[in-house]
Design a protein around this motif. Sequence first.
Motif, PDB file in Angstrom:
ATOM      1  N   MET A  27       0.807  -1.226   0.000  1.00 17.20           N
ATOM      2  CA  MET A  27       0.000   0.000   0.000  1.00 17.20           C
ATOM      3  C   MET A  27       0.842   1.279   0.000  1.00 17.20           C
ATOM      4  N   SER A  28       2.091   1.182   0.387  1.00 20.30           N
ATOM      5  CA  SER A  28       2.904   2.376   0.632  1.00 20.30           C
ATOM      6  C   SER A  28       3.051   3.302  -0.571  1.00 20.30           C
ATOM      7  N   ASP A  29       3.466   2.784  -1.712  1.00 20.03           N
ATOM      8  CA  ASP A  29       3.659   3.653  -2.887  1.00 20.03           C
ATOM      9  C   ASP A  29       2.374   4.349  -3.311  1.00 20.03           C
ATOM     10  N   PRO A  30       1.244   3.649  -3.410  1.00 15.92           N
ATOM     11  CA  PRO A  30       0.004   4.358  -3.766  1.00 15.92           C
ATOM     12  C   PRO A  30      -0.363   5.464  -2.787  1.00 15.92           C
ATOM     13  N   ILE A  31      -0.108   5.254  -1.506  1.00 16.33           N
ATOM     14  CA  ILE A  31      -0.413   6.286  -0.519  1.00 16.33           C
ATOM     15  C   ILE A  31       0.468   7.504  -0.742  1.00 16.33           C
ATOM     16  N   VAL A  32       1.753   7.272  -0.868  1.00 17.72           N
ATOM     17  CA  VAL A  32       2.692   8.378  -1.089  1.00 17.72           C
ATOM     18  C   VAL A  32       2.393   9.081  -2.416  1.00 17.72           C
ATOM     19  N   ASN A  33       2.159   8.313  -3.478  1.00 13.85           N
ATOM     20  CA  ASN A  33       1.926   8.894  -4.803  1.00 13.85           C
ATOM     21  C   ASN A  33       0.630   9.690  -4.899  1.00 13.85           C
ATOM     22  N   SER A  34      -0.302   9.437  -3.986  1.00 15.65           N
ATOM     23  CA  SER A  34      -1.567  10.182  -3.975  1.00 15.65           C
ATOM     24  C   SER A  34      -1.548  11.287  -2.918  1.00 15.65           C
ATOM     25  N   PHE A  35      -0.374  11.522  -2.326  1.00 17.74           N
ATOM     26  CA  PHE A  35      -0.177  12.566  -1.315  1.00 17.74           C
ATOM     27  C   PHE A  35      -0.940  12.292  -0.018  1.00 17.74           C
ATOM     28  N   GLY A  36      -1.208  11.019   0.238  1.00 16.78           N
ATOM     29  CA  GLY A  36      -1.869  10.638   1.476  1.00 16.78           C
ATOM     30  C   GLY A  36      -0.867  10.492   2.604  1.00 16.78           C
ATOM     31  N   GLU A  37      -1.386  10.481   3.806  1.00 19.72           N
ATOM     32  CA  GLU A  37      -0.563  10.275   4.998  1.00 19.72           C
ATOM     33  C   GLU A  37      -1.197   9.173   5.836  1.00 19.72           C
ATOM     34  N   VAL A  38      -0.369   8.270   6.319  1.00 17.35           N
ATOM     35  CA  VAL A  38      -0.856   7.217   7.205  1.00 17.35           C
ATOM     36  C   VAL A  38      -1.020   7.819   8.590  1.00 17.35           C
ATOM     37  N   ASP A  39      -2.239   7.788   9.077  1.00 17.67           N
ATOM     38  CA  ASP A  39      -2.508   8.296  10.418  1.00 17.67           C
ATOM     39  C   ASP A  39      -2.384   7.193  11.454  1.00 17.67           C
ATOM     40  N   TYR A  41      -2.344   2.577  11.981  1.00 15.08           N
ATOM     41  CA  TYR A  41      -2.585   1.188  11.627  1.00 15.08           C
ATOM     42  C   TYR A  41      -3.421   0.603  12.759  1.00 15.08           C
ATOM     43  N   ILE A  42      -4.532  -0.023  12.413  1.00 18.07           N
ATOM     44  CA  ILE A  42      -5.400  -0.626  13.422  1.00 18.07           C
ATOM     45  C   ILE A  42      -5.669  -2.054  12.981  1.00 18.07           C
ATOM     46  N   GLY A  43      -4.876  -2.984  13.493  1.00 18.78           N
ATOM     47  CA  GLY A  43      -5.037  -4.380  13.081  1.00 18.78           C
ATOM     48  C   GLY A  43      -4.824  -4.508  11.588  1.00 18.78           C
ATOM     49  N   ASP A  44      -5.874  -4.924  10.862  1.00 19.68           N
ATOM     50  CA  ASP A  44      -5.774  -5.094   9.415  1.00 19.68           C
ATOM     51  C   ASP A  44      -6.259  -3.856   8.667  1.00 19.68           C
ATOM     52  N   GLU A  45      -6.496  -2.759   9.380  1.00 16.03           N
ATOM     53  CA  GLU A  45      -6.973  -1.520   8.759  1.00 16.03           C
ATOM     54  C   GLU A  45      -5.889  -0.459   8.796  1.00 16.03           C
ATOM     55  N   ILE A  46      -5.986   0.450   7.857  1.00 12.96           N
ATOM     56  CA  ILE A  46      -5.082   1.581   7.807  1.00 12.96           C
ATOM     57  C   ILE A  46      -5.930   2.834   7.616  1.00 12.96           C
ATOM     58  N   VAL A  47      -5.640   3.854   8.405  1.00  9.23           N
ATOM     59  CA  VAL A  47      -6.343   5.130   8.290  1.00  9.23           C
ATOM     60  C   VAL A  47      -5.419   6.089   7.545  1.00  9.23           C
ATOM     61  N   ILE A  48      -5.901   6.548   6.408  1.00 12.81           N
ATOM     62  CA  ILE A  48      -5.134   7.452   5.548  1.00 12.81           C
ATOM     63  C   ILE A  48      -5.875   8.771   5.482  1.00 12.81           C
ATOM     64  N   SER A  49      -5.133   9.869   5.512  1.00 11.01           N
ATOM     65  CA  SER A  49      -5.772  11.173   5.373  1.00 11.01           C
ATOM     66  C   SER A  49      -5.020  12.008   4.345  1.00 11.01           C
ATOM     67  N   TRP A  50      -5.718  13.013   3.867  1.00  8.57           N
ATOM     68  CA  TRP A  50      -5.173  13.976   2.924  1.00  8.57           C
ATOM     69  C   TRP A  50      -5.564  15.365   3.394  1.00  8.57           C
ATOM     70  N   LYS A  51      -4.723  16.352   3.135  1.00  7.61           N
ATOM     71  CA  LYS A  51      -5.168  17.731   3.221  1.00  7.61           C
ATOM     72  C   LYS A  51      -6.264  17.836   2.173  1.00  7.61           C
ATOM     73  N   LEU A  52      -7.310  18.590   2.447  1.00  3.74           N
ATOM     74  CA  LEU A  52      -8.486  18.608   1.580  1.00  3.74           C
ATOM     75  C   LEU A  52      -8.132  18.861   0.119  1.00  3.74           C
ATOM     76  N   ASP A  53      -7.337  19.883  -0.154  1.00  4.06           N
ATOM     77  CA  ASP A  53      -7.027  20.204  -1.544  1.00  4.06           C
ATOM     78  C   ASP A  53      -6.247  19.087  -2.231  1.00  4.06           C
TER      79      ASP A  53
END
Length: 173
Positions: A27-39, A41-53
Motif C-alpha cells: 500500500m505504501s507507494d500508492p499512498i505516497v503517490n496520492s499525497f496521502g498520509e498514514v494516520d 494502523y489498526i489491526g488489518d486496517e489503515i487510516v489514511i488522510s489527505w489535506k483537503l485540496d
Amino acid sequence: MKSSTTIAEALGYLKYFNLLQAYYDIMSDPIVNSFGEVDQYIGDEIVISWKLDRGLENANCIRCFFDIRDNLSANRKHLMEQFGFEIGFKSGIHLGEVAIGKIGALKKEIVFSGDVLNTTARIQGHCNSLGSDLLISGALKKLLPQSAYHFESKGEISLKGRNQKEELFSVTR
C-alpha cells in the motif's frame, strides 16, 4: 482486509503478522503517490488522510484506492505463494475535520479524533451489504472534480450513531 479473521486463524499469529507487513508495504507507494498520509494502523486496517485540496486534486483519495488494488493484483502470485491467500480490501472515504494530539496517561500516543473517523468507519461497514469495495459519502462526491470514475448512488443510508442519513456512492473505474 477482506476475510482477515479467517486468514489470521489459518495462518497463525506470526505468519499473519508477516502478511500484514507485506500488505502495508504494498500500500505504501500508492499512498505516497496520492499525497496521502498514514494516520494509524489498526489491526488489518489503515487510516489514511489527505489535506483537503490534495485529496480532491485529481481525485487522489479515490486514485489511491485503485492504485492499491492494482498493486495487490500485481503481487497476487507472490502473496499466494508466501501466504496461500488472495488478499482483497474494501474502503470508505469521507471528509471532515479532525483533532490531532497526544493522549494517554500510561502510554502517550498521537491520535486523530473526530466525527469524520467514526462516519468513515460506518461507511466502510456498509461495503458488504451494498455490494461495493469502495463507498464514498455524498459530501465528498459533491467536492470531487470531474473524473473518469463512475459513481452510483446507493441511496440515503442510516449510519449507526448518527441522526442524519448520508447518501453513499459506490465508485468504479
